[in-house]
Design a protein around this motif. Structure first.
Motif, mmCIF file in Angstrom:
data_model
loop_
_atom_site.group_PDB
_atom_site.id
_atom_site.type_symbol
_atom_site.label_atom_id
_atom_site.label_comp_id
_atom_site.label_asym_id
_atom_site.label_seq_id
_atom_site.Cartn_x
_atom_site.Cartn_y
_atom_site.Cartn_z
ATOM 1 N N ARG A 214 -38.688 -5.989 -0.254
ATOM 2 C CA ARG A 214 -40.146 -5.948 0.005
ATOM 3 C C ARG A 214 -40.428 -5.541 1.445
ATOM 4 N NH1 ARG A 214 -44.059 -10.004 1.549
ATOM 5 N NH2 ARG A 214 -46.136 -9.354 0.841
ATOM 6 N N ALA A 215 -39.618 -6.094 2.375
ATOM 7 C CA ALA A 215 -39.840 -5.748 3.784
ATOM 8 C C ALA A 215 -39.561 -4.276 4.038
ATOM 9 C CB ALA A 215 -38.956 -6.625 4.671
ATOM 10 N N VAL A 216 -38.503 -3.782 3.411
ATOM 11 C CA VAL A 216 -38.184 -2.356 3.582
ATOM 12 C C VAL A 216 -39.305 -1.497 3.019
ATOM 13 C CG1 VAL A 216 -36.583 -0.529 2.915
ATOM 14 C CG2 VAL A 216 -35.705 -2.774 3.569
ATOM 15 N N TRP A 217 -39.797 -1.888 1.844
ATOM 16 C CA TRP A 217 -40.889 -1.104 1.233
ATOM 17 C C TRP A 217 -42.145 -1.129 2.094
ATOM 18 C CZ3 TRP A 217 -45.766 -2.443 -0.553
ATOM 19 C CH2 TRP A 217 -46.419 -1.487 -1.364
ATOM 20 N N THR A 218 -42.475 -2.297 2.612
ATOM 21 C CA THR A 218 -43.679 -2.432 3.440
ATOM 22 C C THR A 218 -43.569 -1.583 4.698
ATOM 23 O OG1 THR A 218 -44.019 -4.674 2.599
ATOM 24 C CG2 THR A 218 -45.172 -4.065 4.622
ATOM 25 N N ASN A 219 -42.452 -1.624 5.344
ATOM 26 C CA ASN A 219 -42.275 -0.832 6.569
ATOM 27 C C ASN A 219 -42.326 0.665 6.296
ATOM 28 O OD1 ASN A 219 -42.026 -3.138 8.118
ATOM 29 N ND2 ASN A 219 -39.792 -3.246 7.873
ATOM 30 N N SER A 220 -41.707 1.079 5.208
ATOM 31 C CA SER A 220 -41.724 2.514 4.897
ATOM 32 C C SER A 220 -43.126 2.982 4.551
ATOM 33 C CB SER A 220 -40.761 2.812 3.752
ATOM 34 O OG SER A 220 -41.195 2.163 2.553
ATOM 35 N N MET A 221 -43.905 2.139 3.857
ATOM 36 C CA MET A 221 -45.279 2.520 3.515
ATOM 37 C C MET A 221 -46.152 2.593 4.761
ATOM 38 S SD MET A 221 -45.609 3.121 0.231
ATOM 39 C CE MET A 221 -44.037 3.967 0.456
ATOM 40 N N LYS A 222 -45.957 1.701 5.701
ATOM 41 C CA LYS A 222 -46.798 1.661 6.894
ATOM 42 C C LYS A 222 -46.441 2.760 7.892
ATOM 43 C CE LYS A 222 -48.031 -3.254 7.035
ATOM 44 N NZ LYS A 222 -47.924 -4.511 7.806
#
Length: 1526
Positions: free
Chosen positions: A1383-1391
């Motif tokens: 989830r953290a990886v996904w959030t960072n990549s989206m931002k």
């Protein structure tokens, strides 16, 4: 003897036929005489016919008795004319008996029509002409009739013919009139005249009721009455007027005895003379006023009639559609990439968005910027989210329209239109249709004796066997002829009942005749009846009595059906039961089967096709077929969105616009079908079949909307645009016309919204109040003008009175001087000081002075002349104006020159010695010499200048605006068409100059009135209801002006001229006019009107002419027609239009007035001292404009140092250019320089002229400190020569460009036209648009990026955080938010790293997989793929991606098929909008899962769907029970 006998016999036969004709006419007359209310037409005594036609029924009876009607057809025609004329006379004159006459004339037509139809037409169309009868003659006739009625009441049955009496006492009035005319002719001949002079006269003899004497009057052809033959002779100048005896004049010989009596007599005569003089003046004044009031001008008149008169009388060349005012070449011919026929839709769309901008929360935009935004295509080589996205204005406009539409209750009618079917609209129709079909299927087709068939015993096992073989016949379709044949043959091999066998053989023969439908019906009927009559076959025990009752009922029912069958139906007879016949039939059946082969099978196939064709010929419903759900439909929620819905955002506006347009089009199809059905029902036409309905629905877009939605080259741009958007394609891939169609469709629905209707209603009420205020102001203006005219008339009368009095006193003063010269009674000093009061001390002079005309004694003509003179003096600001012709002006100048030369010669002669000449005399001689030289030079140069000034004056008077009139008057003054009058001390002027000055004063007065009403007019115009043209020209071409457009823009709408063959050589085109000639195929577009729905067989021709004129004046086709649109933007072009219009025509006079008013109001007059500014430079009044010769200036410009260092100028692009004139440019016009970068507008144009001017250069060192020596002299500013080039743009504007800006504009045009890599106009006005009213796309700074993948990724992160905090409560140990860190990886990549569409799509699929696993995902299986489900029409209708049933939600998707479809849509989509719709669906399903498992901390609003609904296709009951806001 034989010959004499033959002649006598012929005469007898002719007389016999004459009597027979008279008897038949008498019968017709008797029937007419006996009609109800015929008393009014039986006798007419107050009128006479000029041609001697009968005016009443009595006269017709007399003519019949006297046998005055000719024998044969001509006599019957005369009789028909007389009989019809009796009634038509009353109808034409509209007498009180006209209504009764109209009823009787119809009866007369019927009576005469039995003999000959032409007689009925004669009776209907003939109206007798009457001789005029004076009112006194009517009174005398009435008195005579009264006396005659009193003497005798008895009327003879027949009247004696004229001249029937020989004695004087027996003469009738008609005989006396004939004798009077004869006497008049004899009298005229005796006095030297001729009979021809009184050929048109008639006489009228009446009897006086007092003394019973006869009174004779004569009338000429004009109706003038003469009381005697002598008066007729005087009228014809045969008898002199003074030939009558004169009465001897007598005089009173008594003379006044004293001087006092003599004086009194003089005073009495003087008073009487004054009274008569005043009475005469009043009579003259009244006559002049009457003539002026009664004079009616012929103008304005019908424009086309005026054109015909000018052509006939003056030989003018006729003006055609190709050379009319509207055909002038406009300044703006259109917009780039917008077809000519789409300009009206472009204007309508833009005008709607500007007019209702408050309702839409949309800041208005200019027309040019709107067209630029609509045609915007992002460059491929320039990156940026704001550049690759659609213009902000289009997003704001679509979102404003969508929010308006979905928030309105009227949108329910079209939002659910794609779900409508015949069953949902009328559920009872399906039941009735099924019952009707079932009854048709059970009807009999073969006649058979059912009682005998049931009486033939057969083993129940055998009966069940052949019934089983025929059981599936009812399920067979029209293409299974072989299966039906095999089933019948199988039953024939088993059946033992002879009647059933014969019945089946008849059915088999019907099948061989390709009558499959009736064969199937016959077999089904037999099976049903046998089963019904034999309930024991189903292993039930039935009593014998009950069995007999059932059988009797079946037999009775079968008999009734047999009676209904046609006589041609097959019949099973007893001879058909023979066994050998059966065997032969079977053998023939086998042989037929062997020989049938492919031919019979082909026949069966044709029969099936015929049945299918029969289905297409069935009557069709007005509800269009339900369309297959689009991808947008699958992603949208099952309820209608509202304006606050989350998925109505900058990402999804294009997809939602496509979905809304799809629904609106579908609803419009249904409304169009309803209109078609209503029209056909009103004309008793049959209902449309399915094939006809589908054919019309295929072209429904061009029948509903206007030109931009018409089908062209087999495609409808509107429908293709809808399919494009609903399939997930990019909005920017649409052509400009397709984008326009989407807006056009949505605006069509917006007109039906409640909010727009409320705005229109409010505007209507406010407009009424504004109109009342404007009317009050107009009445006040008229009242002020009337008061002003009254004051002017009063002043004119006083001026006339003063002039008469002054003239009288001057004459008396001259008389006194003359008398005093002989008598020397008074001194010279006394005569010089003689005042007016001294003169009036004499009583006789005072009496004459008092008798002078007063102010009210002058005629209207005299007063009008004085008013015009006073207006001239006021306009020239002088006390006297002398109007001259050109000849008088030239003669005056010659006399002035001659006088100056004589004066000069006299001075020179008086002073021959120049040395002894004093200074004043020398100066006078020099001045005279200079004046003489100037006058001689003027005689050479003035004629050409004056001719030019006269032409300018005429054009200015025709134009009528202040600016042009002032300029023309200024030029006329320079040409010396006016000057000071030395003789009167006033002014002299040419007549045309006088007219121009007066026209200028009128224009100023109109301008004052218009300025006073300006605020009220603006208030009225703000209350918008609908746009109307400002006027029409003679050919009814319309002219438009839009309030939101530039004030100097006038649009023209012109019909094309249709020619038969384009291959012929074109005619010579007039200079300055458009080429409007087109062949028919290039003018008409779209689908023809369905004229058969609106006309009957008898009225087709008339209706076609009417309906076609609504589209094109030629009336060649009943469909939409293209029109040429253009805009006149420059003042010169508009004034040319005004000059072309003829104010004598009704339409063009009104149009010309409005054009002048609008031009005066909008263009107006530039304030004093203002200068026309260019894009970057300023104008110079002293500069001379040239259209050639800029080569040296352009070369010098290219060699300057600043050019080489300017990055915007490409030297390679400018190579080869020798001159700037004629070069194409793209001008940059700064609209708002307060922002950084400055907002600009770009216009293409061409360099047309250049000029030289002096530019002031400030000296350097102007910033020195004050500490320096103040006494040091500052350098003076210098001047340098500079050049400007004039650019005329396609938008009708003119700009002066300095040298650097000229070169930049040339390079800019080359880059723009070649689409050079890296060139992009970042500061264009449409690209920098922001919407402060609505901000549908967010803040102004974020609006260009509101639909970018980066913003969408951040939006996903925000929503994921809201949902995951509730999902994790179900499963803390998960792979998404657990230790794996996914989830953290996904959030960072989206931002931080999502900058393109692909990354956003992957992020969405990753999130879907995570949520799917969190909600206990279903294991995968080997079911059909998402692509297969979408491509199969049967499964596509049943796809449901939404989680609807809140009690049975066990995961993110209701099935793996739904997830497969979701993945297929997301993987193949191309726009961020589709990703946003898919993500919103994902969020809705997640929220529904949380609500079903009670994981939400707050109460969730229920889904706006009933629990029983499991698909998007609700039935009628469900639709009717939806809650508000569904």
């Amino acid at each position: 003897m034989a010959d004499e006998g033959g002649v006598a016999h012929a005469v007898d036969e002719k007389e016999k036929r004459r009597r027979k004709q008279a008897n038949r006419m008498g019968k017709v007359l008797s029937k007419v005489w006996a009609l109800k209310g015929s008393e009014a037409f039986q006798e007419e005594r107050h009128a006479a016919s000029k041609e001697g036609h009968a005016l009443d029924l009595t006269t017709i009876g007399q003519k019949i008795d006297a046998q005055k009607y000719r024998l044969g057809k001509h006599g019957w025609e005369d009789f028909a004319r007389d009989l019809g004329g009796v009634y038509n006379r009353h109808i034409a004159r509209k007498t009180k008996h006209a209504k009764q006459a109209a009823i009787h004339i119809q009866t007369v037509k019927d009576l005469l029509g039995h003999r000959d139809k032409s007689l009925a037409d004669l009776a209907k169309g003939f109206t007798p002409s009457e001789a005029p009868v004076s009112s006194s003659l009517k009174k005398r006739k009435a008195s005579e009739d009264l006396e005659n009625n009193r003497i005798t009441r008895k009327r003879p049955s027949t009247a004696q013919p004229a001249g029937g009496g020989d004695q004087e006492g027996e003469l009738t009035l008609k005989d006396r009139e004939v004798r009077a005319l004869e006497s008049l002719e004899a009298f005229i001949e005796e006095n030297g005249g001729s009979k021809e002079q009184v050929a048109g006269f008639r006489s009228r003899v009446t009897r006086k009721p007092s003394d019973r004497r006869y009174d004779i009057n004569f009338y000429n052809s004009s109706g003038r009455r003469f009381r005697s033959m002598v008066e007729v002779g005087r009228f014809l100048n045969i008898i002199k007027a003074d030939s009558r005896p004169k009465r001897k004049a007598t005089f009173n010989k008594k003379k006044p005895k004293t001087s006092r009596e003599k004086e009194n007599e003089k005073k009495k005569l003087r008073r009487e003379l004054e009274r008569l003089r005043k009475a005469h003046q009043r009579a003259i004044k009244s006559l002049d006023d009457f003539i002026n009031d009664q004079k009616e001008s012929r103008y304005p008149m019908e424009d086309l009639i005026l054109m015909e008169e000018d052509e006939a009388q003056h030989g003018k060349k006729p003006i055609t559609q190709s050379t009319c005012t509207a055909a002038r070449i406009p300044d703006i011919k259109g917009f780039p990439d917008i077809p000519q026929h789409c300009i009206p839709d472009l204007l309508m769309t833009w005008d709607f968005l500007c007019t209702f901008h408050k309702t839409l929360n949309l800041e208005p935009i200019s027309l040019d910027d709107f067209a630029s935004a609509l045609t915007y295509k992002p460059p491929e080589d320039v990156n940026g989210d704001d550049i690759q996205a659609p213009p902000v204005y289009l997003a704001e406009a679509h979102l404003g329209l969508l929010k308006l539409l979905v928030s309105d209750r009227q949108s329910d009618e079209w939002w659910w239109s794609i779900l409508e079917t015949q069953e949902t609209e009328n559920p009872e129709a399906k039941i009735l249709a099924a019952e009707e079909k079932e009854e048709d299927g059970k009807a009999a087709a073969i006649k058979v004796d059912m009682e005998a068939l049931l009486a033939d015993d057969e083993d129940p096992l055998i009966t069940n066997s052949w019934l089983a073989s025929l059981e599936d016949v009812g399920k067979m379709n029209s293409t299974q002829a072989d299966a039906l044949t095999n089933a019948i043959k199988t039953a024939l091999h088993v059946v033992a009942n002879k009647w059933v066998g014969a019945y089946l053989r008849k059915a088999l023969k019907m099948l061989k005749q390709n009558d499959l439908k009736d064969t199937k019906r016959a077999i089904v009927w037999l099976v049903e009846k046998v089963k019904e009559a034999r309930p024991d076959l189903s292993s039930r025990s039935v009593r014998e009595s009950r069995m007999m009752e059932i059988r009797a009922k079946v037999v009775e029912d079968a008999k009734q059906q047999m009676d209904k069958l046609e006589a041609s139906a097959p019949i099973v007879k007893e001879e058909d039961l023979v066994s050998d016949v059966e065997e032969s039939d079977e053998e023939s059946d086998d042989s037929d089967d062997e020989e049938m082969g492919d031919a019979e099978k082909q026949g069966s196939k044709k029969a099936g096709d015929a049945d299918a064709k029969d289905d297409s010929e069935m009557p069709s419903s007005y509800i269009p077929p339900r369309p297959s759900p689009t991808l947008v439909d699958l992603l949208l929620p099952p309820f209608k969105p509202n304006q606050n819905s989350e998925f109505l955002n900058p990402f999804t506006w294009s997809q939602l616009a496509g979905g809304a347009a799809c629904r609106i089009l579908h609803r419009m199809k249904r409304l169009r079908n309803e209109v078609d059905d209503a029209l056909r029902a009103s004309h008793d036409l049959p209902q449309l079949t399915v094939a006809q309905r589908r054919e019309r629905e295929a072209v429904s877009a061009s029948r509903i909307f206007t030109e931009c939605c018409a089908v062209i080259d087999g495609e409808s741009p509107g429908e293709t645009a809808v399919k494009h958007l609903c399939s997930g394609d990019d909005y920017l891939d649409l052509a400009p016309i397709q984008r326009l169609c989407i807006l056009r469709i949505m605006i069509e629905a917006a007109y039906d919204t409640v909010r727009v209707q409320q705005v229109v209603d409010g505007n209507f009420k406010q407009r009424i109040n504004a109109l009342k205020a404007l009317e009050a102001e107009e009445r006040k203006a008229k009242s002020d003008a009337k008061k002003k005219a009254t004051a002017a008339e009063k002043a004119a009368r006083e001026q006339l009175t003063a002039e008469v009095q002054n003239k009288f006193l001057e004459e008396k003063r001259a008389e006194i001087r003359k008398v005093n010269e002989g008598s020397n009674e008074f001194t010279e000093e006394f005569m010089e000081s003689l005042a007016d009061d001294d003169i009036l001390e004499d009583e006789e002079i005072k009496a004459d002075y008092t008798a002078l005309p007063g102010p009210e004694s002058f005629s209207k003509i005299e007063v009008n002349k004085m008013v015009a003179r006073m207006q001239q003096e006021a306009a020239f600001e002088t006390h006297s104006v002398r109007v001259l012709t050109m000849e008088e002006l030239l003669e005056q100048e010659k006399e002035q020159l001659k006088a100056m030369e004589e004066q000069l010669a006299n001075l020179v002669a008086e002073n021959p010695d120049t040395d002894a000449m004093d200074r004043d005399t020398s100066r006078a001689i020099d001045r005279l010499k200079r004046n003489v030289e100037k006058a001689k030079e003027a005689t050479e140069t003035l004629p050409e200048n004056r001719q030019s000034a006269i032409l300018v004056l005429r054009d200015a008077i025709a134009d009528g605006t202040i600016k042009v009139l002032k300029s023309a008057i200024r030029e006329a003054k320079l040409a010396k068409l006016t000057g000071e009058d030395e003789t009167t001390g006033g002014v002299w002027a040419l007549g045309l100059m006088r007219d121009a000055v007066l026209e200028l004063e009128n224009a100023k007065n109109h301008k004052k009135v218009a300025d006073a009403q300006k605020d009220l007019v603006a208030k009225r115009n703000r209350c918008f209801i609908r746009n109307v043209p400002i006027g029409q020209d003679r050919f009814r071409n319309r002219f438009w002006h839009f309030d939101r457009d530039e004030h100097s823009h006038f649009w023209t709408e012109t019909d094309y001229v249709i020619i038969e063959d384009s291959s012929k050589e074109p005619q010579t085109k007039s200079a300055g006019f458009l080429d409007l000639e087109r062949v028919k195929e290039h003018v008409f577009l779209g689908t023809n009107d369905e004229e058969e729905d609106m006309i009957g067989n008898n009225e087709k021709g008339a209706f076609l002419k009417f309906s076609r004129q609504e589209y094109h004046s030629s009336g060649l086709d009943a469909c939409l027609a293209k029109k040429n649109w253009g805009c006149h933007a420059t003042e010169k072009s508009i004034r040319t239009l005004i000059k072309d219009l003829d104010s004598r025509g009704v339409r063009e006079n009104e149009l010309k007035s409005k054009l002048k008013e609008t031009l005066e109001e909008n263009v107006g007059e530039k304030p004093e001292g203002s200068k026309e500014l260019g894009a970057e430079g300023s104008a110079d009044d002293t500069a001379v404009t040239l259209t050639s010769g800029d080569e040296d200036a352009f070369k010098g410009l290219m060699e300057t140092e600043d050019i080489a260092s300017n990055s915007s100028i490409s030297i390679e692009t400018l190579e080869g250019l020798q001159s700037g004139i004629g070069a194409e440019v793209r001008v940059r016009v700064i609209v708002d320089g307060s922002k950084e970068p400055a907002i600009s507008r770009y216009e293409n144009g061409k360099i047309t002229a250049f000029r030289k001017r002096e530019e002031i250069v400030e000296p350097e060192g102007g910033d020195e400190s004050e500490e320096e020596d103040e006494e040091k002299e500052k350098p003076a500013p210098t001047t340098r020569e500079t050049h400007d080039w004039q650019a005329t743009t396609d938008r009708g504007h003119t700009y002066w460009l300095p040298g650097p800006e000229l070169l930049e504009s040339i390079c800019r045009f080359v880059k723009w036209s070649n689409k050079e890599k890296g060139y992009f106009e970042f500061d264009a006005a449409f690209h920098t648009y922001r919407n402060p009213l609505g901000r549908h796309c967010g803040r102004a700074a974020d609006a260009p990026y509101s639909s970018s993948p980066m913003v969408f990724a951040r939006y996903m992160v925000k929503r994921e955080q809201e949902l995951y905090t509730k999902l994790k409560n179900k499963n803390y140990d998960n792979n998404w938010g657990g230790k794996s860190g996914a989830r953290a990886v996904w959030t960072n990549s989206m931002k931080d790293y999502t900058f393109d569409f692909r990354s956003a799509k992957d992020g969405l699929l990753t999130l879907e997989n995570a949520f799917f696993e969190l909600m206990d995902g279903i294991p995968s299986d080997d079911g059909p793929s998402g692509k297969e489900l979408l491509e199969n029409p049967a499964t596509r209708d049943d796809i449901e991606l939404e989680s609807l049933d809140s009690k049975s939600i066990h995961g993110l998707w209701n099935s793996l098929a739904s997830r497969a479809v979701f993945y297929e849509i997301v993987n193949n989509c191309k726009t961020t909008g589709f990703l946003a719709l898919a993500f919103d669906l994902l969020c809705r399903n997640t929220t529904a899962y949380l609500a079903a498992h009670k994981l939400l901390n707050v109460k969730v609003e229920p889904v706006h769907q009933p629990i029983t609904r499991s698909t998007r296709r609700p039935n009628a009951w469900q639709q009717a029970n939806q809650e508000a806001g569904w």
